[in-house]
Design a protein around this motif. Structure first.
Motif, short mmCIF file in Angstrom:
data_model
loop_
_atom_site.label_atom_id
_atom_site.label_comp_id
_atom_site.label_asym_id
_atom_site.label_seq_id
_atom_site.Cartn_x
_atom_site.Cartn_y
_atom_site.Cartn_z
N LYS A 284 10.82 54.85 4.45
CA LYS A 284 11.43 56.05 5.02
C LYS A 284 10.92 57.28 4.29
O LYS A 284 11.62 57.92 3.57
N ASN B 57 15.53 45.65 5.91
CA ASN B 57 16.59 46.57 6.30
C ASN B 57 16.28 47.98 5.80
O ASN B 57 16.42 48.98 6.53
N HIS C 12 18.80 50.30 12.92
CA HIS C 12 20.19 49.88 12.74
C HIS C 12 21.11 51.05 12.38
O HIS C 12 22.33 50.87 12.30
N ASP D 10 24.53 48.17 4.30
CA ASP D 10 23.26 47.46 4.41
C ASP D 10 23.39 46.01 3.94
O ASP D 10 22.79 45.10 4.51
FE FE2 Z 1 20.50 50.87 6.27
#
Ligand code: FE2
Ligand code: FES
Length: 396
Positions: free
Chosen positions: A2, A211, A217, A355
């Motif tokens: 990210k 994740n 998500h 998470d």
């Molecule tokens: Fe997350």
């Protein structure tokens, strides 16, 4: 990773001709057995965790002479010691006599200048040399110099302590993820740990990393995070993850441009910073509000304008993973009368609990007898990058 979340309009204009970053074809995920199988797990330990450099902790937690900390990577027990000369030493936490654990406590300081085994009291110097056994008379052919502690390579980098279990370690930087943000402007080595949080999750280590690598998500798992980082509410991590990103390339709305919501400056429940902005950051880094540095397979470092957060990820078993988080602050921030630690730590703990819960659900479902392999969607291109790295390391 990210990492492109907050890129500014100027840089986006330079990318005018580029296509979007998402996947444009069906990409199979790793086989389900890679997340469950004990033999595959052992293979990954050998090829990944026992071969590369593994992040352990911030060096401010090992400052005093004779202080030590104990760690576990897979099945390997490790002890790291700050010696009387100020150097760092790392050893297998294993006595050369009959293999007992040497350091029982998670952390502490040596009682004297020697490392003494709790079982039969063999005593070692801080460089690992065997100084004394407890036998009345040693055999004539017993030579203490044959039995030093098994030393490990250890390095300090920007205030982080890394260890390698390899016989011939590669360059430390070989594990730094290409494309992750640079953290040159953050004074990580001068910060102090203000809080530590640990969680053991019932999932394979790769499930948690995957994740981390996608925001598909985010809206349903992280409503609070999507308020702070509006682009995550669109299920993407960076502005170029959307096929229509050209249409919004001049927008400064964080929903399209990335970065934190208007009025927010840092990752905290209030959105406010807890102390002064790090003086060395560029205006773009301040405006972005978050940057991520990644060193696979063991750590990502979240960098904010006022503090940093290391998230260490270590496997404990095929379906068990430990995360340990350290929050790093400027000393003057920690000394503030109005310092609100909970405002900072509470937000990240909430997100990580979310998470962790999602990762555990993911792990359980991987056991379905008919589930052989998943599929990656366009937004999951960083997951593909991570899985390609795993494939390269394991020779798959
Ligand atoms: Fe997350
Ligand atoms: S195992 Fe350490 S002294 Fe015996």
């Amino acid at each position: 990773m990210k990492t492109k979340t907050g890129a500014k309009a100027e840089s986006r204009k330079q990318d005018d001709d580029a296509d979007f970053d998402g996947l444009t074809r069906v990409v199979p995920s790793l086989a389900a057995s890679c997340y469950i199988d004990a033999d595959w797990y052992q293979h990954e330990l050998e090829r990944i965790f026992y071969s590369g450099w593994i992040y352990l902790c911030h060096s401010s937690t090992l400052v005093a002479a004779r202080s030590f900390r104990r760690f576990r990577i897979g099945t390997q027990e490790i002890v790291v010691l700050r010696d009387d000369q100020g150097g760092l030493r790392a050893f297998h936490n294993s006595c050369r006599h009959r293999g007992s654990i040497l350091c029982e406590r998670e952390s502490g300081r040596l009682q004297g200048k020697l490392i003494v085994c709790p079982y039969h009291q063999w005593a070692y110097a801080q460089d690992g040399e065997l100084k004394a056994t407890s036998s009345i008379r040693e055999a004539p052919d017993f030579d203490k110099s044959d039995y030093p502690l098994h030393a490990l390579a250890v390095q300090e980098w920007r205030g982080g302590i890394f260890v390698s279990l390899a016989d011939t370690p590669a360059e430390l930087s070989s594990g730094f993820e290409r494309g992750s943000d640079r953290i040159d402007n953050w004074p990580m080595e001068s910060l102090q740990v203000g809080h530590r949080w640990r969680k053991v999750m019932q999932c394979n280590w790769k499930v948690f990393w995957e994740n981390f690598n996608e925001c598909l998500h985010c809206p349903n798992i992280h409503p609070e995070l999507c308020e702070l980082v509006p682009i995550y509410g669109r299920r993407i991590s960076g502005y170029r993850d959307a096929p229509d990103w050209h249409a919004h390339r001049d927008s400064s709305d964080p929903k399209y441009a990335g970065g934190l919501r208007a009025g927010a400056h840092s990752w905290s429940t209030s959105g406010q910073a807890c102390g002064p902005v790090f003086p060395g950051l560029t205006p773009a880094e301040v405006a972005r509000g978050q940057s991520y540095f990644v060193s696979l397979p063991s750590v990502f470092i979240a960098c904010h304008v006022d503090y940093m957060r290391t998230v260490r990820i270590l496997p404990l078993g095929p379906e068990q993973t430990e995360i340990e988080v350290e929050w790093l602050f400027q000393p003057q921030t920690l000394a503030r009368d109005d310092f609100d630690l909970e405002d900072i730590t509470g937000f990240a703990i909430l997100v990580m609990q979310q998470d962790a819960a999602a990762s555990e659900l993911n792990q359980l479902g991987l056991h379905a007898r008919r589930f052989k392999q998943g599929v990656l969607m366009p937004e999951e291109h960083y997951v593909k990058g991570f899985q390609d790295w795993v494939r390269a390391q394991t020779g798959d």
